[in-house]
Design an enzyme around this catalytic site. Structure first.
Site, short mmCIF file in Angstrom:
data_model
loop_
_atom_site.label_atom_id
_atom_site.label_comp_id
_atom_site.label_asym_id
_atom_site.label_seq_id
_atom_site.Cartn_x
_atom_site.Cartn_y
_atom_site.Cartn_z
CD1 TRP A 11 -2.45 -1.66 -0.03
CD2 TRP A 11 -3.09 -1.19 2.07
NE1 TRP A 11 -3.59 -2.37 0.22
CE2 TRP A 11 -4.02 -2.10 1.50
CE3 TRP A 11 -3.30 -0.74 3.38
CZ2 TRP A 11 -5.12 -2.57 2.21
CZ3 TRP A 11 -4.40 -1.23 4.09
CH2 TRP A 11 -5.29 -2.12 3.50
CE LYS A 12 4.47 1.18 -4.20
NZ LYS A 12 5.06 1.56 -5.47
CG HIS A 95 9.69 -1.02 -2.58
ND1 HIS A 95 9.70 0.19 -3.23
CD2 HIS A 95 8.69 -1.75 -3.14
CE1 HIS A 95 8.74 0.17 -4.15
NE2 HIS A 95 8.12 -0.98 -4.11
CD GLU A 166 8.58 -4.62 -6.55
OE1 GLU A 166 7.37 -4.66 -6.77
OE2 GLU A 166 9.09 -3.85 -5.72
N GLY A 234 -0.02 0.06 -6.91
CA GLY A 234 -1.23 0.83 -7.23
C GLY A 234 -2.51 -0.01 -7.29
#
Ligand code: PGA
Length: 248
Positions: A11-12, A95, A166, A234
């Protein structure tokens, strides 16, 4: 034994604790019979309530970052023990937003991984190349450096580790990697893991893809032999969207 499929929502810096609880109440029935393991990496402030709300579901709650030490004078930081006490079962480490916006080094990331694993938190290590590195065909070099440095001196029987590939240029851009490219990079990461841990142990480590995953492209990624799940930013913010990804 095939590695388990894992779908993680990251969700950041989004959602209050109240919003997290509402989200889980909406998501839980939509994923109640889904096969993949469903994880949500929520903001620190939402961990406790999200975990309480997720108790009778198979959704598991974790954090997006952690400090590398147990306690001390580190204003604003959170330790692995604090995360566990709040209800987190896993943590994302390294991340690209931590590496590139907050300048976290390979060495710092390595220390965090050691501490998180010691605390028995499932640890999701993110690796990936920037757009410039991608264009200069340095992806494998970067992945090998990030993996080698992160895993250095870890016990050969380490379990509880997940790797997420990623590509930085695919995160939040709507421009995902092709599933073939991702599959090739996953195989490369798998081989790096085998070099370090040996085949038996390495083959139990799930390797997830992250970067603009959405309901319209999830099936394509999951068809690939070396992709064991996804890390979703997102598209994890809306319960219906996220459920479509989980139930690909
Ligand atoms: P995205 O983010 O799905 O919004 O591209 C992925 C991530 O940051 O893990």
């Amino acid at each position: 034994m095939p590695v388990k499929t894992i779908i993680v929502g990251n969700w950041k810096m989004n959602k209050t604790a109240t919003e997290a609880v509402q989200f889980i109440h909406k998501l839980a029935p939509l994923v109640a019979s889904s096969a993949p393991q469903v994880l949500l990496a929520v903001p620190y402030t939402a961990i406790f309530q999200a975990d309480q709300a997720a108790k009778k579901t198979h959704i598991r709650i974790g954090a997006q970052n952690v400090h590398d030490l147990e306690e001390g004078a580190f204003t604003g930081e959170i330790s692995s023990e604090m995360l566990k006490d709040a209800g987190a079962e896993f943590v994302i480490i390294g991340h690209s937003e931590r590496r590139h916006i907050f300048n976290e080094s390979d060495e710092f990331i390595h220390k965090k991984i050691v501490r998180a694993l010691m605390a028995d938190l499932m640890t999701i290590l993110c690796v990936g190349e920037t757009e410039v590195e991608h264009k200069e065909a340095k992806t494998k070099e970067v992945l090998e450096r990030q993996l080698t440095s992160a895993l250095k001196d870890l016990p050969k029987n380490t379990s509880n580790l997940v790797v997420a590939y990623e590509p930085v240029w695919a995160i939040g851009t709507g421009k995902s990697a092709t599933s073939d490219l991702a599959n090739d990079m996953h195989l490369f990461c798998r081989n790096c893991l085998i070099k370090y841990f040996g085949k038996k142990q390495a083959n139990q480590i799930p390797i997830l893809y992250g970067g603009s995953v959405k309901p319209s492209n999830i099936a394509e990624f999951m068809k690939q032999e070396h992709i064991n799940g996804v890390l979703v930013g997102g598209a994890s913010l809306d319960p219906k969207n996220f459920a479509k990804i989980v139930n690909y």
